[in-house]
Design an enzyme around this catalytic site. Sequence first.
Site, PDB file in Angstrom:
ATOM      1  N   PHE A 104      -9.275  -5.601   3.361  1.00  0.00           N
ATOM      2  CA  PHE A 104      -8.680  -5.696   2.017  1.00  0.00           C
ATOM      3  C   PHE A 104      -7.256  -6.245   2.060  1.00  0.00           C
ATOM      4  O   PHE A 104      -6.627  -6.373   1.011  1.00  0.00           O
ATOM      5  CB  PHE A 104      -8.563  -4.297   1.389  1.00  0.00           C
ATOM      6  CG  PHE A 104      -9.860  -3.603   1.133  1.00  0.00           C
ATOM      7  CD1 PHE A 104     -10.577  -3.845  -0.024  1.00  0.00           C
ATOM      8  CD2 PHE A 104     -10.369  -2.679   2.039  1.00  0.00           C
ATOM      9  CE1 PHE A 104     -11.764  -3.183  -0.280  1.00  0.00           C
ATOM     10  CE2 PHE A 104     -11.555  -2.017   1.791  1.00  0.00           C
ATOM     11  CZ  PHE A 104     -12.252  -2.269   0.633  1.00  0.00           C
ATOM     12  N   ALA A 105      -6.726  -6.438   3.291  1.00  0.00           N
ATOM     13  CA  ALA A 105      -5.284  -6.678   3.427  1.00  0.00           C
ATOM     14  C   ALA A 105      -4.911  -8.091   2.970  1.00  0.00           C
ATOM     15  O   ALA A 105      -5.001  -9.041   3.746  1.00  0.00           O
ATOM     16  CB  ALA A 105      -4.863  -6.455   4.878  1.00  0.00           C
ATOM     17  N   GLY A 110       0.835  -1.211   0.000  1.00  0.00           N
ATOM     18  CA  GLY A 110       0.000   0.000   0.000  1.00  0.00           C
ATOM     19  C   GLY A 110       0.869   1.261   0.000  1.00  0.00           C
ATOM     20  O   GLY A 110       2.097   1.194   0.115  1.00  0.00           O
ATOM     21  N   ILE A 148      -1.890  -6.750  10.274  1.00  0.00           N
ATOM     22  CA  ILE A 148      -3.159  -7.256  10.831  1.00  0.00           C
ATOM     23  C   ILE A 148      -2.960  -8.493  11.705  1.00  0.00           C
ATOM     24  O   ILE A 148      -3.802  -8.826  12.529  1.00  0.00           O
ATOM     25  CB  ILE A 148      -4.196  -7.580   9.722  1.00  0.00           C
ATOM     26  CG1 ILE A 148      -3.706  -8.697   8.788  1.00  0.00           C
ATOM     27  CG2 ILE A 148      -4.566  -6.338   8.930  1.00  0.00           C
ATOM     28  CD1 ILE A 148      -4.812  -9.307   7.933  1.00  0.00           C
ATOM     29  N   TYR A 166      -4.228 -18.190  -5.230  1.00  0.00           N
ATOM     30  CA  TYR A 166      -4.875 -16.939  -4.843  1.00  0.00           C
ATOM     31  C   TYR A 166      -6.371 -17.183  -4.623  1.00  0.00           C
ATOM     32  O   TYR A 166      -6.922 -16.890  -3.551  1.00  0.00           O
ATOM     33  CB  TYR A 166      -4.637 -15.869  -5.919  1.00  0.00           C
ATOM     34  CG  TYR A 166      -5.523 -14.664  -5.756  1.00  0.00           C
ATOM     35  CD1 TYR A 166      -5.452 -13.878  -4.611  1.00  0.00           C
ATOM     36  CD2 TYR A 166      -6.458 -14.320  -6.739  1.00  0.00           C
ATOM     37  CE1 TYR A 166      -6.281 -12.782  -4.452  1.00  0.00           C
ATOM     38  CE2 TYR A 166      -7.281 -13.221  -6.584  1.00  0.00           C
ATOM     39  CZ  TYR A 166      -7.195 -12.462  -5.441  1.00  0.00           C
ATOM     40  OH  TYR A 166      -8.032 -11.379  -5.276  1.00  0.00           O
TER      41      TYR A 166
END
Length: 327
Positions: free
Chosen positions: A73-74, A36, A52, A141
């Site tokens: 979203f992490a 980010g 997190i 993923y």
Amino acid sequence: MAILVLGGAGYIGSHTVYALCEAGREVVVVDNLETGHVEAVHPNARFYQGDIADQPFLTNVFQKENIEAVIHFAAYSLVGESVEKPLKYYENNLCKTRAMLETMVANGVDKIVFSSTAATYGEPERVPILETDRTQPTNPYGETKLAMEKMFHWTEKACGLRYVSLRYFNACGAHVSGNIGEAHNPESHLIPLILQVPNGKREFISIFGTDYPTFDGTCIRDYIHVTDLAEAHILAVDYLLQGGESNIFNLGNGVGFSVREVIETARKVTGHPIAAKEVERRAGDPAQLIASSEKAKRVLGWNPQHDSLEEIISSAWNWHKNHPNGF
Ligand code: UDP
């Protein structure tokens, strides 16, 4: 009461934080800034840099702030990398979410909206894809995102936490202000890669496969503007705050465009001839992914506003031409 946005400095996260702040909501952002960008965090949001999975750190955020719901979203999101380094994806997307969930539950926060993906479906049985269709990911993923959904499901059964999983199709575009946009390093997504050509950073765009069973032989995807995705997160949070049950929603426009059509539209928008080279298929790409988002429209009242491909690419171009090196 505030909304806690995990990964709020990333692409879709930062656009959601902007939308929340523009709607006058109180927002707290947590991001470890591994992928980010601190510049992407809206100035009205309170920002905590940290991981997190760092339980003392996250506990401190929950204790300091009055959090009513979490938007998560992490995660890592590169399909190709996930195939090469599956354990990196299991660790980051699954193990870290597990640790975060434990902290959330321990602090009595029981509502979460999180990023899932069309990659949970794998090769679709049919298009448009419904939420109830078969989920058979073809890469780690998608597999980790599907496992996250299941982890939330079982945590709900045990702890009463409620969740909304949002399965995005192809996120693209940029905020109307031009302040934030897509900035991945390395970049692997079609639209930002195409725009590197008129930006002078790439000589041509590769078309991965021209022998798919589609009208022009190239893959078809459902491109959805990031601002429309951001709105869906706010609707999903409000749905949970109003007592809505746990749920899964597809988010797409319900319209597919081929790789050739996307390149042609980018030529129109930028006025640049954008050279293209036809190359081999990329492993693991389904021929067509198109969402049915009828459920999100019906249950959440979602109404995507930016459904023209030209408008989507114009907004992306407005960002990329002014930020050729990202933030
Ligand atoms: N694609 C392409 N050339 C590129 C990057 C992507 O032809 O340099 C194709 C890719 O094969 C897929 C579509 O563009 O059919 C969208 O790919 P992207 O990586 O943006 O998103 P995905 O659909 O994989 O989530």
